[in-house]
Design an enzyme around this catalytic site. Structure first.
Site, mmCIF file in Angstrom:
data_model
loop_
_atom_site.group_PDB
_atom_site.id
_atom_site.type_symbol
_atom_site.label_atom_id
_atom_site.label_comp_id
_atom_site.label_asym_id
_atom_site.label_seq_id
_atom_site.Cartn_x
_atom_site.Cartn_y
_atom_site.Cartn_z
ATOM 1 N N ASP A 1 -11.582 77.126 -21.573
ATOM 2 C CA ASP A 1 -11.129 78.272 -20.776
ATOM 3 C C ASP A 1 -12.224 78.705 -19.806
ATOM 4 O O ASP A 1 -13.406 78.467 -20.067
ATOM 5 C CB ASP A 1 -10.905 79.510 -21.660
ATOM 6 C CG ASP A 1 -9.966 79.250 -22.793
ATOM 7 O OD1 ASP A 1 -9.069 78.429 -22.615
ATOM 8 O OD2 ASP A 1 -10.160 79.893 -23.838
HETATM 9 N N1 URA Z 1 -10.487 77.445 -27.978
HETATM 10 C C1 URA Z 1 -10.367 78.450 -27.100
HETATM 11 O O1 URA Z 1 -9.843 79.501 -27.426
HETATM 12 N N2 URA Z 1 -10.846 78.266 -25.868
HETATM 13 C C2 URA Z 1 -11.456 77.120 -25.463
HETATM 14 O O2 URA Z 1 -11.884 77.012 -24.319
HETATM 15 C C3 URA Z 1 -11.562 76.088 -26.394
HETATM 16 C C4 URA Z 1 -11.067 76.283 -27.652
#
Ligand code: URA
Length: 252
Positions: free
Chosen positions: A111
């Site tokens: 993310d």
């Molecule tokens: N889990 C999440 O919530 N975000 C990420 O970027 C990777 C794993």
């Protein structure tokens, strides 16, 4: 299985294996003579030629990236850098951080606000194996969360929580500090760790990926990248060929 003619113009197998780091030409000849190497699924003879563009070489059952044009980068993604090739809003992307040529893509995604390790490569085969859930490569995260989850809630994280797209598979979850969790998952669902922590009532404040399968690098600073070593690439090939989830489907 159909018989394939060796490619007269291909590279010799022992030379290819030596080039990608299996040892000296002599050592590679021994590996082949021991019957540990296959080309397109068939045990290879010493001296056979291989078309590295089209044929699949495997050692001990794990495919080997043999194309000379393949690159593998490990990036420590900072918060605010987006895992996409091109962001319509003009935000910095992971592709901006690494060299332009050859063009690479990220293996899976983090993310925008998640930090930590991200692999980037132009090796589609390895990327497929690493991201396909049925191969179950582990990803480890450090999650700073609101509040202090109880031991019972940590157990819930481990056993599986109900998310809107179904229950999560078994995971590892331990408290490094009362509000800092080390969580290891082998699925790759969208925002999975954040949603798991939301589900137990302790939302994530900061999330950092610290390991992908066997790959870790505590000294790589945010925003920095480096090439993987040959041994690291091989360890990923082996991990993605052999790791399996505790429950779930078999590879196709
Ligand atoms: N889990 C999440 O919530 N975000 C990420 O970027 C990777 C794993």
């Amino acid at each position: 299985m159909s018989h394939r003619e060796p490619h007269p113009e291909g590279e010799r197998l022992q030379k290819i294996l030596a080039r990608v780091g299996f040892g000296s030409r002599r050592v590679c000849e021994e590996i082949i003579a021991e019957g540990r190497v296959t080309v397109d699924g068939v045990v290879a003879e010493l001296g056979r030629r291989v078309d590295v563009e089209t044929q699949v070489v495997a050692v001990d059952g794990a495919p080997v990236g043999v194309r000379p044009d393949l690159v593998y980068y490990l990036l420590n993604k900072p918060a605010g850098v987006i895992t996409t090739a091109d962001d319509p809003q003009g935000r910095p992307t992971v592709v901006d951080v690494v060299p332009d040529e050859p063009r690479v893509f990220s293996v899976g995604r983090l993310d925008g606000e998640t930090e930590g390790l991200l692999l980037m490569t132009n090796d589609g085969q390895l990327a497929y194996h690493l991201t396909h859930p049925s191969f179950g490569v582990e990803k480890e995260y450090l999650a700073l969360v609101e509040g202090e989850p109880s031991r019972a809630l940590l157990r819930t994280l481990r056993d599986g929580v109900d998310l809107e797209d179904g229950p999560t598979a078994r995971a590892r979850a331990t408290a490094v500090e009362p509000n800092l969790l080390r969580i290891t998952i082998h699925e790759g669902r969208n925002r999975q760790v954040r949603r798991m922590c939301d589900a137990i009532g302790h939302p994530v404040v900061r999330l950092v990926r610290t390991r992908i399968g066997p790959i870790t690098d505590p000294r790589l600073a945010p925003g920095e990248w480096r090439e993987l070593t040959r041994d690291e690439v091989r360890s990923l090939e082996v991990a993605s060929a052999s790791e399996k989830p505790a429950t779930g489907s078999e590879p196709p």
